[in-house]
Design a protein around this motif. Structure first.
Motif, PDB file in Angstrom:
ATOM      1  N   TRP A 189       9.432  17.104   0.113  1.00 26.02           N
ATOM      2  CA  TRP A 189       8.733  16.185  -0.748  1.00 26.02           C
ATOM      3  C   TRP A 189       7.422  15.773  -0.101  1.00 26.02           C
ATOM      4  O   TRP A 189       7.346  15.545   1.089  1.00 26.02           O
ATOM      5  N   TYR A 190       6.401  15.668  -0.916  1.00 30.06           N
ATOM      6  CA  TYR A 190       5.087  15.250  -0.445  1.00 30.06           C
ATOM      7  C   TYR A 190       4.601  14.051  -1.247  1.00 30.06           C
ATOM      8  O   TYR A 190       4.928  13.898  -2.420  1.00 30.06           O
ATOM      9  N   GLU A 191       3.831  13.196  -0.586  1.00 29.57           N
ATOM     10  CA  GLU A 191       3.178  12.071  -1.246  1.00 29.57           C
ATOM     11  C   GLU A 191       1.692  12.381  -1.327  1.00 29.57           C
ATOM     12  O   GLU A 191       1.143  13.043  -0.454  1.00 29.57           O
ATOM     13  N   VAL A 192       1.043  11.894  -2.376  1.00 31.10           N
ATOM     14  CA  VAL A 192      -0.406  12.044  -2.514  1.00 31.10           C
ATOM     15  C   VAL A 192      -1.032  10.704  -2.171  1.00 31.10           C
ATOM     16  O   VAL A 192      -0.633   9.662  -2.701  1.00 31.10           O
ATOM     17  N   HIS A 193      -2.014  10.727  -1.261  1.00 33.16           N
ATOM     18  CA  HIS A 193      -2.713   9.506  -0.859  1.00 33.16           C
ATOM     19  C   HIS A 193      -4.197   9.647  -1.163  1.00 33.16           C
ATOM     20  O   HIS A 193      -4.800  10.682  -0.878  1.00 33.16           O
ATOM     21  N   ALA A 194      -4.772   8.609  -1.741  1.00 26.98           N
ATOM     22  CA  ALA A 194      -6.222   8.559  -1.949  1.00 26.98           C
ATOM     23  C   ALA A 194      -6.835   7.872  -0.729  1.00 26.98           C
ATOM     24  O   ALA A 194      -6.362   6.825  -0.290  1.00 26.98           O
ATOM     25  N   ILE A 195      -7.871   8.498  -0.161  1.00 26.87           N
ATOM     26  CA  ILE A 195      -8.541   7.910   1.005  1.00 26.87           C
ATOM     27  C   ILE A 195     -10.038   7.776   0.722  1.00 26.87           C
ATOM     28  O   ILE A 195     -10.585   8.471  -0.126  1.00 26.87           O
ATOM     29  N   ARG A 196     -10.679   6.844   1.446  1.00 24.61           N
ATOM     30  CA  ARG A 196     -12.112   6.623   1.274  1.00 24.61           C
ATOM     31  C   ARG A 196     -12.720   6.285   2.621  1.00 24.61           C
ATOM     32  O   ARG A 196     -12.189   5.499   3.388  1.00 24.61           O
ATOM     33  N   ASN A 197     -13.885   6.891   2.904  1.00 24.37           N
ATOM     34  CA  ASN A 197     -14.645   6.574   4.098  1.00 24.37           C
ATOM     35  C   ASN A 197     -15.518   5.368   3.761  1.00 24.37           C
ATOM     36  O   ASN A 197     -16.387   5.439   2.902  1.00 24.37           O
ATOM     37  N   SER A 198     -15.302   4.246   4.438  1.00 26.04           N
ATOM     38  CA  SER A 198     -16.035   3.016   4.116  1.00 26.04           C
ATOM     39  C   SER A 198     -17.519   3.101   4.470  1.00 26.04           C
ATOM     40  O   SER A 198     -18.335   2.362   3.912  1.00 26.04           O
ATOM     41  N   ASN A 199     -17.921   4.021   5.369  1.00 26.24           N
ATOM     42  CA  ASN A 199     -19.338   4.159   5.732  1.00 26.24           C
ATOM     43  C   ASN A 199     -20.111   4.993   4.707  1.00 26.24           C
ATOM     44  O   ASN A 199     -21.239   4.657   4.354  1.00 26.24           O
ATOM     45  N   THR A 200     -19.513   6.073   4.237  1.00 30.22           N
ATOM     46  CA  THR A 200     -20.227   6.984   3.341  1.00 30.22           C
ATOM     47  C   THR A 200     -19.740   6.903   1.893  1.00 30.22           C
ATOM     48  O   THR A 200     -20.338   7.490   1.014  1.00 30.22           O
ATOM     49  N   ASP A 201     -18.656   6.198   1.658  1.00 31.48           N
ATOM     50  CA  ASP A 201     -18.007   6.084   0.359  1.00 31.48           C
ATOM     51  C   ASP A 201     -17.471   7.432  -0.146  1.00 31.48           C
ATOM     52  O   ASP A 201     -17.198   7.585  -1.328  1.00 31.48           O
ATOM     53  N   ASP A 202     -17.315   8.415   0.749  1.00 33.34           N
ATOM     54  CA  ASP A 202     -16.688   9.679   0.377  1.00 33.34           C
ATOM     55  C   ASP A 202     -15.214   9.427   0.076  1.00 33.34           C
ATOM     56  O   ASP A 202     -14.557   8.636   0.761  1.00 33.34           O
ATOM     57  N   ARG A 203     -14.712  10.124  -0.934  1.00 31.44           N
ATOM     58  CA  ARG A 203     -13.316   9.947  -1.345  1.00 31.44           C
ATOM     59  C   ARG A 203     -12.618  11.292  -1.384  1.00 31.44           C
ATOM     60  O   ARG A 203     -13.244  12.312  -1.657  1.00 31.44           O
ATOM     61  N   ALA A 204     -11.308  11.254  -1.132  1.00 33.61           N
ATOM     62  CA  ALA A 204     -10.532  12.493  -1.139  1.00 33.61           C
ATOM     63  C   ALA A 204      -9.058  12.170  -1.354  1.00 33.61           C
ATOM     64  O   ALA A 204      -8.632  11.018  -1.248  1.00 33.61           O
ATOM     65  N   LEU A 205      -8.326  13.208  -1.643  1.00 33.12           N
ATOM     66  CA  LEU A 205      -6.865  13.102  -1.739  1.00 33.12           C
ATOM     67  C   LEU A 205      -6.265  13.910  -0.606  1.00 33.12           C
ATOM     68  O   LEU A 205      -6.763  14.981  -0.259  1.00 33.12           O
ATOM     69  N   ILE A 206      -5.194  13.407  -0.021  1.00 34.59           N
ATOM     70  CA  ILE A 206      -4.486  14.154   1.011  1.00 34.59           C
ATOM     71  C   ILE A 206      -3.006  14.193   0.645  1.00 34.59           C
ATOM     72  O   ILE A 206      -2.499  13.322  -0.056  1.00 34.59           O
ATOM     73  N   LEU A 207      -2.333  15.239   1.114  1.00 40.04           N
ATOM     74  CA  LEU A 207      -0.891  15.339   0.955  1.00 40.04           C
ATOM     75  C   LEU A 207      -0.242  14.891   2.251  1.00 40.04           C
ATOM     76  O   LEU A 207      -0.691  15.247   3.351  1.00 40.04           O
ATOM     77  N   HIS A 208       0.814  14.114   2.125  1.00 38.66           N
ATOM     78  CA  HIS A 208       1.542  13.628   3.281  1.00 38.66           C
ATOM     79  C   HIS A 208       3.006  13.999   3.101  1.00 38.66           C
ATOM     80  O   HIS A 208       3.603  13.697   2.066  1.00 38.66           O
ATOM     81  N   LYS A 209       3.581  14.689   4.078  1.00 36.92           N
ATOM     82  CA  LYS A 209       4.986  15.073   3.989  1.00 36.92           C
ATOM     83  C   LYS A 209       5.841  13.818   4.155  1.00 36.92           C
ATOM     84  O   LYS A 209       5.676  13.061   5.099  1.00 36.92           O
TER      85      LYS A 209
END
Length: 170
Positions: A1-21
């Motif tokens: 099973w994997y979880e999806v996490h939304a992350i954001r860089n507070s300096n550049t405001d870049d956003r991404a999704l990562i998978l976490h086991k």
């Protein structure tokens, strides 16, 4: 099973999704003998309205999920879920201690498949206590569109028993 996490860089405001086991959970009870027979649920001619499997945990702790092998016949509509219930003289008590996430029966496989039902509550079970997993659905009673649960016809799970609810009695 994997979880999806939304992350954001507070300096550049870049956003991404990562998978976490997801962390590995302990498996307490298992019965994986090849399944060779099925019980029809909410079929008019068999009138099984609910299905129950009792079990006795060997470990105390939270119940996070259970699995059943299921199929559908035709095109059933409605919802299905599993409740954890206490024992009342060998039968389910009728009062849920926990309820799984609800699933749409139209998404069931036409071929036998193992489905995991997740419990979001942090309900714990205790060693040596009998509990019942009650498989339920609100799908329409039908002889052409119904759900089947799979098991074995001989030498079943030693720490419990399977039961069907017909009308008001198990």
């Amino acid at each position: 099973w994997y979880e999806v996490h939304a992350i954001r860089n507070s300096n550049t405001d870049d956003r991404a999704l990562i998978l976490h086991k997801c962390p590995i959970t302990q498996q307490d009870q298992s019965f994986t003998t090849t399944t060779d027979s099925s019980t029809s649920l909410r079929k008019v001619t068999s009138t099984a309205l609910k299905f129950s499997q009792s079990f006795v945990p060997a470990l105390s702790g939270p119940l996070t999920s259970v699995e059943f092998e299921v199929t559908k016949t035709g095109s059933p509509t409605g919802l299905m879920w599993v409740t954890l219930e206490a024992d009342d003289s060998g039968n389910p008590s009728g009062t849920p201690l926990a309820t799984s996430r609800i699933m749409d029966v139209s998404r069931l496989p036409a071929d036998k498949g193992r489905l995991r039902y997740l419990f979001d509550t942090n309900t714990s079970v205790s060693v040596g206590t009998t509990y019942h997993l009650v498989y339920q659905s609100d799908s329409t009673l039908s002889d052409s569109n119904y759900i089947s649960l799979w098991g074995t016809s001989a030498g079943g799970y030693a720490n419990g028993s399977a039961k069907e609810l017909h009308g008001s009695s198990w």
